[in-house]
Design a protein around this motif. Sequence first.
Motif, PDB file in Angstrom:
ATOM      1  N   ARG A  22       1.491   6.824  -6.726  1.00  0.00           N
ATOM      2  CA  ARG A  22       0.660   7.904  -7.192  1.00  0.00           C
ATOM      3  C   ARG A  22       1.171   9.215  -6.941  1.00  0.00           C
ATOM      4  O   ARG A  22       0.955  10.100  -7.775  1.00  0.00           O
ATOM      5  N   ASP A  44       2.085   1.822  -3.378  1.00  0.00           N
ATOM      6  CA  ASP A  44       1.094   2.260  -4.385  1.00  0.00           C
ATOM      7  C   ASP A  44       0.776   3.723  -4.070  1.00  0.00           C
ATOM      8  O   ASP A  44       0.759   4.699  -5.070  1.00  0.00           O
ATOM      9  N   GLY A  96       2.148  -3.211 -13.130  1.00  0.00           N
ATOM     10  CA  GLY A  96       1.097  -3.205 -12.176  1.00  0.00           C
ATOM     11  C   GLY A  96       1.022  -2.020 -11.260  1.00  0.00           C
ATOM     12  O   GLY A  96      -0.081  -1.199 -11.236  1.00  0.00           O
ATOM     13  N   LEU A  97       2.102  -1.548 -10.785  1.00  0.00           N
ATOM     14  CA  LEU A  97       2.414  -0.605  -9.789  1.00  0.00           C
ATOM     15  C   LEU A  97       2.208   0.804 -10.537  1.00  0.00           C
ATOM     16  O   LEU A  97       1.346   1.562  -9.923  1.00  0.00           O
ATOM     17  N   ARG A 130      -1.722   1.056 -11.728  1.00  0.00           N
ATOM     18  CA  ARG A 130      -2.466   1.344 -10.486  1.00  0.00           C
ATOM     19  C   ARG A 130      -2.446   3.094 -10.072  1.00  0.00           C
ATOM     20  O   ARG A 130      -3.557   3.484  -9.489  1.00  0.00           O
ATOM     21  N   ALA A 131      -1.186   3.355 -10.367  1.00  0.00           N
ATOM     22  CA  ALA A 131      -0.816   4.876  -9.887  1.00  0.00           C
ATOM     23  C   ALA A 131      -1.410   5.958 -10.949  1.00  0.00           C
ATOM     24  O   ALA A 131      -1.446   6.982 -10.813  1.00  0.00           O
ATOM     25  N   HIS A 182      -2.436  -5.389 -22.069  1.00  0.00           N
ATOM     26  CA  HIS A 182      -2.856  -4.364 -21.519  1.00  0.00           C
ATOM     27  C   HIS A 182      -2.959  -3.163 -22.629  1.00  0.00           C
ATOM     28  O   HIS A 182      -3.322  -2.051 -22.281  1.00  0.00           O
ATOM     29  N   ARG A 222       0.614  -1.246   0.245  1.00  0.00           N
ATOM     30  CA  ARG A 222      -0.134   0.092   0.061  1.00  0.00           C
ATOM     31  C   ARG A 222       0.645   1.344  -0.025  1.00  0.00           C
ATOM     32  O   ARG A 222       0.600   2.365  -0.643  1.00  0.00           O
TER      33      ARG A 222
END
Length: 278
Positions: free
Chosen positions: A10, A6, A49-50, A53-54, A99, A3
């Motif tokens: 961001r 992540d 993925g990181l 997600r950001a 993707h 978390r």
Amino acid sequence: MARLLDRLARELHARRSVILCYHGVGDTGGSIDPGFLRVRPDVFRAQLGLLLRAGFEFVTVSELAERSAEATSSGLAALTFDDGMEDNYSVVLPILAEHGLPATIYVATGLIGKPNPWMPAEAGARMMNEREIREIAAAGFEIGAHTVTHPDLSQLDRESCLEEMLQSRLVLEEMTDGAVRTFAYPFCRYGPAAVAAAREAGFSTAVTCEGRGGSDAYELERSLITGKDGLPIFLLKLTDWYQPLFESSPIRLMRAATRPVRDSRRARVERRRGRGPR
Ligand SMILES: [Zn+2]
């Protein structure tokens, strides 16, 4: 931990755009890839993925440069792969296609279809052939030039730099039937002659790595990602803090202490292949 990473990703997304420098994706370490030029597929997926997600938007280097010139942009990510290794076709393309993500592949044209000079012979690794390069270009990957013979351009005069750049550019343009607008300096090394040649050769951007360069279109900085990087180091490398930290004294001391081990490992590989990649 996940978390926290992540959240940091961001924050990074809100603050800047990033260009990542890879070589390949596949099995790494041991006798197959002692230089850790490849990133394992599961690790590569975790890195993507990181960033996804950001909220990072994935673009080619040329698009990133165009959009950065128009406005102060942040939140763009360009994936680049140097040299033209075969796994860019057999591993990277299918993963990114899942993707719908693009990449920029810098090909050294003198190596096309040959055994991979940076991997031991027992790894059986080779460079992409013409058909594979055409296919990744047709699939939407950007093709960039990376010279013919992969020399250290900081040691060459403008004329010789220009020849390496123009020849590789022409071969790739003919092969893919498209414009080649971006260039990567081999070993990420360059001097004023190489920068002048990159402009003269008609490229709109040229990229480097390993702490060199910045936001200038002909010296665009990239974060070099290796098979040794865990997710926290991966993220750190995308910030401005990694290189100063890497060069700060406690870490230099630590590197000095472990250098004999690393040097002997590197020497074994370089004896086989002549010199290191990038
Ligand atoms: Zn290279």
